[in-house]
Structures are given as C-alpha cells and as structure tokens.
Design a protein around this motif. Structure first.
Motif, PDB file in Angstrom:
ATOM      1  N   GLN A 126      43.418  39.560 -13.628  1.00  0.00           N
ATOM      2  CA  GLN A 126      42.947  38.846 -12.437  1.00  0.00           C
ATOM      3  C   GLN A 126      43.612  39.245 -11.110  1.00  0.00           C
ATOM      4  O   GLN A 126      44.448  38.510 -10.560  1.00  0.00           O
ATOM      5  CB  GLN A 126      43.097  37.360 -12.664  1.00  0.00           C
ATOM      6  CG  GLN A 126      42.216  36.809 -13.768  1.00  0.00           C
ATOM      7  CD  GLN A 126      40.745  36.735 -13.390  1.00  0.00           C
ATOM      8  OE1 GLN A 126      40.349  35.885 -12.602  1.00  0.00           O
ATOM      9  NE2 GLN A 126      39.935  37.621 -13.955  1.00  0.00           N
ATOM     10  N   LEU A 127      43.234  40.406 -10.601  1.00  0.00           N
ATOM     11  CA  LEU A 127      43.692  40.842  -9.289  1.00  0.00           C
ATOM     12  C   LEU A 127      43.102  39.897  -8.243  1.00  0.00           C
ATOM     13  O   LEU A 127      41.887  39.728  -8.170  1.00  0.00           O
ATOM     14  CB  LEU A 127      43.227  42.279  -9.035  1.00  0.00           C
ATOM     15  CG  LEU A 127      43.777  42.975  -7.791  1.00  0.00           C
ATOM     16  CD1 LEU A 127      45.273  43.249  -7.960  1.00  0.00           C
ATOM     17  CD2 LEU A 127      43.032  44.278  -7.545  1.00  0.00           C
ATOM     18  N   THR A 128      43.958  39.276  -7.426  1.00  0.00           N
ATOM     19  CA  THR A 128      43.509  38.232  -6.509  1.00  0.00           C
ATOM     20  C   THR A 128      44.172  38.387  -5.146  1.00  0.00           C
ATOM     21  O   THR A 128      45.377  38.609  -5.061  1.00  0.00           O
ATOM     22  CB  THR A 128      43.863  36.831  -7.064  1.00  0.00           C
ATOM     23  OG1 THR A 128      43.403  36.730  -8.413  1.00  0.00           O
ATOM     24  CG2 THR A 128      43.223  35.740  -6.238  1.00  0.00           C
ATOM     25  N   GLY A 129      43.377  38.247  -4.083  1.00  0.00           N
ATOM     26  CA  GLY A 129      43.909  38.284  -2.721  1.00  0.00           C
ATOM     27  C   GLY A 129      43.833  39.666  -2.104  1.00  0.00           C
ATOM     28  O   GLY A 129      44.059  40.676  -2.765  1.00  0.00           O
ATOM     29  N   ALA A 130      43.508  39.703  -0.819  1.00  0.00           N
ATOM     30  CA  ALA A 130      43.347  40.974  -0.113  1.00  0.00           C
ATOM     31  C   ALA A 130      44.592  41.845  -0.194  1.00  0.00           C
ATOM     32  O   ALA A 130      44.493  43.069  -0.360  1.00  0.00           O
ATOM     33  CB  ALA A 130      42.984  40.714   1.351  1.00  0.00           C
ATOM     34  N   ASN A 131      45.769  41.240  -0.079  1.00  0.00           N
ATOM     35  CA  ASN A 131      47.003  42.029  -0.145  1.00  0.00           C
ATOM     36  C   ASN A 131      47.130  42.757  -1.471  1.00  0.00           C
ATOM     37  O   ASN A 131      47.548  43.922  -1.524  1.00  0.00           O
ATOM     38  CB  ASN A 131      48.227  41.139   0.064  1.00  0.00           C
ATOM     39  CG  ASN A 131      48.384  40.682   1.499  1.00  0.00           C
ATOM     40  OD1 ASN A 131      47.797  41.247   2.414  1.00  0.00           O
ATOM     41  ND2 ASN A 131      49.177  39.640   1.700  1.00  0.00           N
ATOM     42  N   ASN A 132      46.777  42.092  -2.548  1.00  0.00           N
ATOM     43  CA  ASN A 132      46.886  42.706  -3.867  1.00  0.00           C
ATOM     44  C   ASN A 132      45.820  43.770  -4.087  1.00  0.00           C
ATOM     45  O   ASN A 132      46.088  44.794  -4.733  1.00  0.00           O
ATOM     46  CB  ASN A 132      46.823  41.629  -4.954  1.00  0.00           C
ATOM     47  CG  ASN A 132      48.069  40.765  -4.961  1.00  0.00           C
ATOM     48  OD1 ASN A 132      49.178  41.246  -4.765  1.00  0.00           O
ATOM     49  ND2 ASN A 132      47.881  39.470  -5.170  1.00  0.00           N
ATOM     50  N   TYR A 133      44.622  43.554  -3.562  1.00  0.00           N
ATOM     51  CA  TYR A 133      43.592  44.596  -3.651  1.00  0.00           C
ATOM     52  C   TYR A 133      44.042  45.837  -2.879  1.00  0.00           C
ATOM     53  O   TYR A 133      43.838  46.967  -3.329  1.00  0.00           O
ATOM     54  CB  TYR A 133      42.264  44.084  -3.110  1.00  0.00           C
ATOM     55  CG  TYR A 133      41.450  43.299  -4.111  1.00  0.00           C
ATOM     56  CD1 TYR A 133      40.404  43.898  -4.813  1.00  0.00           C
ATOM     57  CD2 TYR A 133      41.708  41.952  -4.359  1.00  0.00           C
ATOM     58  CE1 TYR A 133      39.644  43.182  -5.734  1.00  0.00           C
ATOM     59  CE2 TYR A 133      40.966  41.228  -5.276  1.00  0.00           C
ATOM     60  CZ  TYR A 133      39.934  41.849  -5.968  1.00  0.00           C
ATOM     61  OH  TYR A 133      39.201  41.144  -6.883  1.00  0.00           O
ATOM     62  N   HIS A 134      44.660  45.614  -1.722  1.00  0.00           N
ATOM     63  CA  HIS A 134      45.155  46.739  -0.926  1.00  0.00           C
ATOM     64  C   HIS A 134      46.255  47.492  -1.677  1.00  0.00           C
ATOM     65  O   HIS A 134      46.244  48.726  -1.753  1.00  0.00           O
ATOM     66  CB  HIS A 134      45.692  46.253   0.413  1.00  0.00           C
ATOM     67  CG  HIS A 134      46.293  47.347   1.240  1.00  0.00           C
ATOM     68  ND1 HIS A 134      45.528  48.233   1.969  1.00  0.00           N
ATOM     69  CD2 HIS A 134      47.592  47.721   1.428  1.00  0.00           C
ATOM     70  CE1 HIS A 134      46.321  49.100   2.573  1.00  0.00           C
ATOM     71  NE2 HIS A 134      47.578  48.804   2.265  1.00  0.00           N
ATOM     72  N   ALA A 135      47.202  46.764  -2.247  1.00  0.00           N
ATOM     73  CA  ALA A 135      48.316  47.388  -2.953  1.00  0.00           C
ATOM     74  C   ALA A 135      47.836  48.171  -4.170  1.00  0.00           C
ATOM     75  O   ALA A 135      48.265  49.309  -4.402  1.00  0.00           O
ATOM     76  CB  ALA A 135      49.333  46.329  -3.367  1.00  0.00           C
ATOM     77  N   ALA A 136      46.945  47.564  -4.951  1.00  0.00           N
ATOM     78  CA  ALA A 136      46.428  48.258  -6.132  1.00  0.00           C
ATOM     79  C   ALA A 136      45.622  49.485  -5.740  1.00  0.00           C
ATOM     80  O   ALA A 136      45.744  50.546  -6.353  1.00  0.00           O
ATOM     81  CB  ALA A 136      45.575  47.304  -6.965  1.00  0.00           C
ATOM     82  N   GLY A 137      44.804  49.341  -4.702  1.00  0.00           N
ATOM     83  CA  GLY A 137      44.009  50.479  -4.241  1.00  0.00           C
ATOM     84  C   GLY A 137      44.885  51.622  -3.764  1.00  0.00           C
ATOM     85  O   GLY A 137      44.629  52.793  -4.063  1.00  0.00           O
ATOM     86  N   GLY A 139      47.946  52.219  -4.702  1.00  0.00           N
ATOM     87  CA  GLY A 139      48.635  52.775  -5.857  1.00  0.00           C
ATOM     88  C   GLY A 139      47.765  53.670  -6.714  1.00  0.00           C
ATOM     89  O   GLY A 139      48.256  54.605  -7.350  1.00  0.00           O
ATOM     90  N   LEU A 140      46.476  53.404  -6.703  1.00  0.00           N
ATOM     91  CA  LEU A 140      45.549  54.146  -7.559  1.00  0.00           C
ATOM     92  C   LEU A 140      44.705  55.160  -6.804  1.00  0.00           C
ATOM     93  O   LEU A 140      43.962  55.928  -7.421  1.00  0.00           O
ATOM     94  CB  LEU A 140      44.612  53.158  -8.275  1.00  0.00           C
ATOM     95  CG  LEU A 140      45.281  52.217  -9.275  1.00  0.00           C
ATOM     96  CD1 LEU A 140      44.313  51.116  -9.692  1.00  0.00           C
ATOM     97  CD2 LEU A 140      45.774  52.991 -10.499  1.00  0.00           C
TER      98      LEU A 140
END
Length: 208
Positions: A126-137, A139-140
């Motif tokens: 459960q990736l949640t929140g704009a900050n986490n989407y940005h960080a995961a994106g 990183g990948l």
C-alpha cells in the motif's frame, strides 16, 4: 533463488487467478532487491500476501459505511485523523473520493485538491501519499507521480514492494528474525500479525 507458481499457490491459494502474472514479477523484484534467501523470501511473500489479500487487491478500499467510520474513529486516539472523521461519517460514507480527502488530504505531500484520492494506497505494500509515490518513482526510475495507476500493475507493484523492502532494511530484519518489526515498518502496528506469521511459517516450509 526463485519461487515457482506451484510454490506461490501453496502459500497463497487465493492468488490462483493472478499467479501467472505475479510469479515473474515477484521473481524479478526479489532478485533486484536481494530478497534472495528462503528466510527473506518467506518474510516478503508473507507480508505482501497479507497486505494485498493474497495478491487480489491492488487498490485501497475506501468505501466505508458511516457505522464503520464511527467504529474505527472511536477506537482511535483522540488526536488522530481517524477520530476526526467521526463527525463527518454521514457526509463521507460510501464516497471514496471524499473519504480519501478527509483521511489523506493535506499530509504526506498531498497538497492539491484531489491528491488524497489520487495517491491512495496501491500495490502489494500500500504505497500511499504523494511523497511516497515520488520517492518510489525516483528510486525505480518511474514516473509514479503523474502515473500512480502504474502501481496497480503486477510488475510495478512488485518492484515498489521490493524497493520499499530494501530501502527500509527489511532484508536484515528478516535475517535476524525480527518479523514483528517488519510488520510495524509496513503497517505502523501489528494489525493482522497472526495471519502474517502463519503465512511466513507456511512459506518457510514450502521454500525449504
């Protein structure tokens, strides 16, 4: 070391309809993020299996009844976001967009109208929140901020889960047997721990 479809279904039998998609996705992610021993794989499969309803839910369910919102809110601490939803229960029940804004709006980088729903929980962890989407994106190397729906796809969902796992030192926690600490890192508490442990133990037996 890779997991086979037969092994995955022994651990997560409810995933039968999607196992063919997830086996290569999981193997790619586990290889990339060094989830490469039976103990690491067992912990990882157990956690993503529990979080995703055995790989069957890739998007957070935000369709709550008013009664359920009140129940969860009253069970939460007075200062929490959940408790603040109690007076709004009737207004946001069965309205996922309104519910997401009430729960997630104005935090985790969700600073624009609609961000709470846009960046609701997705994927195997459960990736949640704009900050986490940005960080995961970042990183990948994927544009998850403009295309958050990608996290609903098996390949990206598995990569995001693997990225989160390695980024938070969960391989090392698995190696040292700190499974409860893995759960707290993912969940914030120990919700569903009995099921997670049962899946871990089963996975360890299947992968041995």
């Amino acid at each position: 070391m890779a997991i086979t479809q037969q092994q995955l279904l022994q651990i997560l039998p409810q995933a039968r309809a999607v196992a063919g998609f997830f086996v290569p996705a999981l193997n790619t992610a586990m290889a990339r993020f060094k989830i490469n021993s039976p103990v690491r794989m067992a912990a990882f499969i157990a956690q993503v299996g529990h979080e995703s309803g055995q790989l069957t839910r890739m998007v957070e369910n935000l369709n709550y009844s008013a009664a359920r919102i009140v129940e969860l809110g009253n069970a939460s601490a007075p200062s929490t976001r959940w408790r603040s939803l109690v007076p709004q229960a009737k207004a946001i029940e069965r309205n996922p967009r309104a519910f997401a804004e009430a729960v997630y709006g104005g935090r985790m980088g969700n600073d624009k109208p609609g961000d709470g729903f846009k960046y609701r929980g997705r994927g195997l962890i459960q990736l949640t929140g704009a900050n986490n989407y940005h960080a995961a994106g970042a990183g990948l190397g994927l544009d998850l901020v403009n295309h958050p729906e990608l996290v609903e796809q098996p390949d990206t969902a598995a990569l995001v889960a693997g990225w989160f796992w390695q980024s938070n030192g969960l391989n090392e926690l698995a190696d040292s047997g700190q499974f409860a600490k893995i759960t707290r890192t993912i969940n914030g508490g120990l919700t569903g721990q009995a099921d997670r442990v049962a899946l871990r133990d089963l996975a360890a037996k299947v992968l041995a």
